[in-house]
Enzyme design. Structure first.
Site, PDB file in Angstrom:
ATOM      1  N   SER A 187       0.846  -1.200   0.000  1.00  0.00           N
ATOM      2  CA  SER A 187       0.000   0.000   0.000  1.00  0.00           C
ATOM      3  C   SER A 187       0.877   1.244   0.000  1.00  0.00           C
ATOM      4  CB  SER A 187      -0.901   0.016   1.236  1.00  0.00           C
ATOM      5  OG  SER A 187      -1.547   1.274   1.376  1.00  0.00           O
ATOM      6  N   TYR A 213      -1.841  -1.162  10.255  1.00  0.00           N
ATOM      7  CA  TYR A 213      -2.009  -1.528   8.852  1.00  0.00           C
ATOM      8  C   TYR A 213      -0.773  -1.140   8.037  1.00  0.00           C
ATOM      9  CZ  TYR A 213      -3.854  -1.460   4.083  1.00  0.00           C
ATOM     10  OH  TYR A 213      -4.037  -1.675   2.734  1.00  0.00           O
TER      11      TYR A 213
END
Length: 309
Positions: free
Chosen positions: A187, A200
């Site tokens: 990401s 995350y």
């Protein structure tokens, strides 16, 4: 010419060459089909099957479709059988390729023995480790998550352990055949320390470092291992934000990212996200980490989520 003058001239020349090379490398990203061409049979030459985790929707679903359109049979994996069955039917109807459905909840323990048994006889040429989870859609400080212990376990199982285990299962076959592609979906939040998404973002840093180290280990075996680190993609995780130049549709992102397979061990997968990553890294962390920025991010996401309801 004295020694100091010679030193300064040499230093200036080195700086010009350094940034000139960086500019040249960047311009290559503008024309991936020219600099990183793939043959028409590239994907099928890797093997008969592609395996995609988290394939019931979003980026995973789009990878499964794209690889089937390239002539590969696909294994799609997620935890919702009804959705997987529908995706399998759509892929089969559109491409005529075989689709194998595997229902698996990657947040749970001890799921990999069964997966290994079902995959052991397949000639797997491409693995897309796409499955991942946010602890919460609304950005939150680490200690503010409800059921924090369970959240930590689920995020690590889904985002970290699954990728390593799937590589353990599939990489030996690729090594034996001397070919294969592994795409590990990271990401854009892994570009910098990212408060409010700390758990995350850290899990996605693992994805990047693991992928880059693994590529160094197996590059001589003619295996491509790449971390793909997108920013905005219009998926459920991003509250299905409207597609634009920055927030791409899953289909457009996957189509773009597949053009960068030969572009190195890490890619944002899109020229727009490459530029965004560069811009993000030019902003001082002191600014990005300010308490006001953290509150602003949380308020912004809450507002956008409310708009989508």
């Amino acid at each position: 010419m004295d020694l100091m003058e010679l030193f300064l001239i040499s230093l200036g020349a080195a700086v010009v060459v350094y940034y000139g090379v960086k500019l040249l490398l960047f311009t290559r990203m503008l024309f991936p089909n020219l600099w990183f061409p793939l043959s028409k049979t590239f994907f099928t030459s890797m093997g008969e099957w592609a395996v995609v985790t988290g394939a019931s929707e979003g980026i995973g679903r789009s990878y499964a479709f794209a690889l089937a359109e390239q002539g590969m049979s696909v294994v799609i994996m997620s935890r919702t059988k009804a959705t997987l069955d529908q995706v399998a039917k759509e892929i089969g109807d559109k491409t005529g390729q075989r689709v194998k459905v595997m229902v698996t909840d990657f947040t749970q323990e001890n799921v990999f023995s069964e997966i290994e048994g079902q995959l052991k006889d397949l000639n797997i040429g491409i693995l897309v480790n796409n499955v991942g989870m946010l602890p919460s859609f609304i950005p939150s400080k680490f200690l503010d998550f409800a059921e924090l212990d369970q959240t930590i376990t689920k995020v690590i199982n889904c985002n970290v352990k699954t990728m390593a285990k799937m590589c353990k299962i599939i990489l030996p076959g690729m090594e034996n055949r001397g070919k294969g592609v592994i795409l590990n979906i990271s990401s854009g939040v892994a570009f910098i320390p990212f408060p409010m998404y700390t758990l995350y973002a850290a899990s996605k840093v693992f994805v990047e470092r693991f992928s880059q180290g693994l590529q160094a280990e197996y590059k001589d075996k003619e295996i491509i291992i790449q971390a793909v680190s997108p920013f905005g993609v219009s998926t459920r995780m991003a509250a299905y934000q409207k597609s634009n130049l920055v927030t791409l549709s899953p289909e457009d992102f996957v189509k773009s990212s597949l053009q960068y397979i030969r572009a190195g061990d890490k890619t944002p997968g899109s020229i727009y996200h490459i530029v965004l990553g560069w811009l993000l890294q030019t902003i001082p962390l002191k600014v990005l980490h300010a308490e006001s920025m953290q509150h602003g991010l949380k308020d912004y996401v809450k507002r956008r989520a409310a708009e989508r309801l």
